[in-house]
Design an enzyme around this catalytic site. Structure first.
Site, PDB file in Angstrom:
ATOM      1  CG  ASP A 150      -1.926 -11.877  -1.245  1.00  0.00           C
ATOM      2  OD1 ASP A 150      -2.664 -11.283  -0.428  1.00  0.00           O
ATOM      3  OD2 ASP A 150      -1.099 -12.732  -0.899  1.00  0.00           O
ATOM      4  CB  VAL A 151      -5.878  -7.091  -1.536  1.00  0.00           C
ATOM      5  CG1 VAL A 151      -5.442  -6.403  -2.806  1.00  0.00           C
ATOM      6  CG2 VAL A 151      -7.116  -7.945  -1.808  1.00  0.00           C
ATOM      7  CD  GLU A 152      -2.483 -11.420   2.892  1.00  0.00           C
ATOM      8  OE1 GLU A 152      -2.249 -11.669   4.088  1.00  0.00           O
ATOM      9  OE2 GLU A 152      -1.874 -11.970   1.955  1.00  0.00           O
ATOM     10  CD1 TRP A 153      -6.521  -4.687   7.021  1.00  0.00           C
ATOM     11  CD2 TRP A 153      -5.709  -3.231   5.544  1.00  0.00           C
ATOM     12  NE1 TRP A 153      -7.571  -3.915   6.574  1.00  0.00           N
ATOM     13  CE2 TRP A 153      -7.103  -3.002   5.673  1.00  0.00           C
ATOM     14  CE3 TRP A 153      -4.982  -2.431   4.659  1.00  0.00           C
ATOM     15  CZ2 TRP A 153      -7.771  -2.022   4.965  1.00  0.00           C
ATOM     16  CZ3 TRP A 153      -5.657  -1.451   3.939  1.00  0.00           C
ATOM     17  CH2 TRP A 153      -7.027  -1.247   4.095  1.00  0.00           C
TER      18      TRP A 153
ATOM     19  CD1 TRP B 106      -1.761  -2.313   2.007  1.00  0.00           C
ATOM     20  CD2 TRP B 106      -2.794  -1.605   0.170  1.00  0.00           C
ATOM     21  NE1 TRP B 106      -2.648  -3.290   1.633  1.00  0.00           N
ATOM     22  CE2 TRP B 106      -3.300  -2.881   0.505  1.00  0.00           C
ATOM     23  CE3 TRP B 106      -3.299  -0.962  -0.967  1.00  0.00           C
ATOM     24  CZ2 TRP B 106      -4.271  -3.523  -0.251  1.00  0.00           C
ATOM     25  CZ3 TRP B 106      -4.272  -1.601  -1.723  1.00  0.00           C
ATOM     26  CH2 TRP B 106      -4.756  -2.861  -1.357  1.00  0.00           C
TER      27      TRP B 106
END
Length: 248
Positions: free
Chosen positions: A127-130, A100
């Site tokens: 792949d989207v994660e915090w 991000w």
């Protein structure tokens, strides 16, 4: 009577949730990983050198392979895994781990620069994660900004490979960002203690990462295991659709 039935259902659901969180109930009405017919893995450099022929012989039917992170990192085992999985006859696709703190355009360009356009490959994965463990990137973004960045990367992937990407996500990111969004994408969800229906509500999902402690012949140590949401026939139909998409 109707109120009583509602109360009983709520109680049953509560008990079921407690069971999937470690209570060990055997009456879970939702399918377990073993109830699905098609199973796969996802891998990265952490699995070391993989004997892909043994992986295929074990019954693994697909593999997601880590390719890139952010705008300047390539998984050091990607090229080897990419070539060897195909040689073993395992359908495989590449995934990009989003940062991000990097512009979406840079991340899309980095992925397409490093992942070959193979018509036989599975769709690319975002792949989207915090990034909770990152020391350099912000842990979170406002929802609207995260959605905007995802759309840029997804559009670039689809244009480059001719296939609508798959989105991988975790429970907290889905809750914070993806609720009500990206309904026309195949979704790959992480839920290591219970069926995704108990964590993602009515979200339709295509792949389920159900453990990080799987064991597969040909891989030393643990590996992520995944299930395809559908029958073996559904899997063949989905694969055929992927190939058609890449040829149009």
């Amino acid at each position: 009577m109707r109120q009583l039935l509602i109360s009983l259902f709520a109680l049953a659901l509560t008990l079921c949730i407690a069971g999937c969180a470690g209570g060990g109930l055997s009456e879970d009405p939702f399918p377990s990983p073993a109830d699905y017919e098609v199973h796969g893995i996802d891998v990265s450099k952490y699995q070391g050198d993989i004997d892909w022929d043994s992986v295929r012989a074990s019954g693994v039917q697909f593999a997601w392979i880590k390719a890139t992170e952010g705008g300047d990192r390539v998984d050091e085992k990607f090229a080897q895994n990419w070539a060897s999985a195909k040689a073993a006859g395992i359908p495989r696709g590449a995934y990009h781990f989003a940062y991000w703190c990097r512009p979406a355009e840079e991340q899309a360009a980095w992925f397409t620069r490093n992942v070959p356009n193979d018509p036989d490959a599975l769709p690319p994965v975002l792949d989207v994660e915090w990034n909770g463990q990152s020391k350099t990137c912000p842990k979170k973004l406002p929802r609207e900004e995260a959605i905007a960045q995802m759309k840029v990367i997804l559009a670039a992937m689809e244009q480059a490979y001719g296939k609508r990407p798959v989105i991988y996500t975790a429970i907290d990111f889905h809750r914070d960002v993806m609720q009500g969004e990206f309904n026309d994408y195949a979704i790959w969800v992480r839920s290591v203690k219970c069926n995704p229906a108990l964590k993602y509500g009515d979200r339709k999902w295509r792949f389920w990462q159900h453990t990080a402690e799987g064991r597969v012949a040909g891989i030393k140590g643990n590996v992520d295991r995944n299930a395809f949401n559908g029958s073996a026939k559904d899997w063949q139909v989905w694969l055929a659709g992927v190939k058609v998409a890449s040829s149009t």
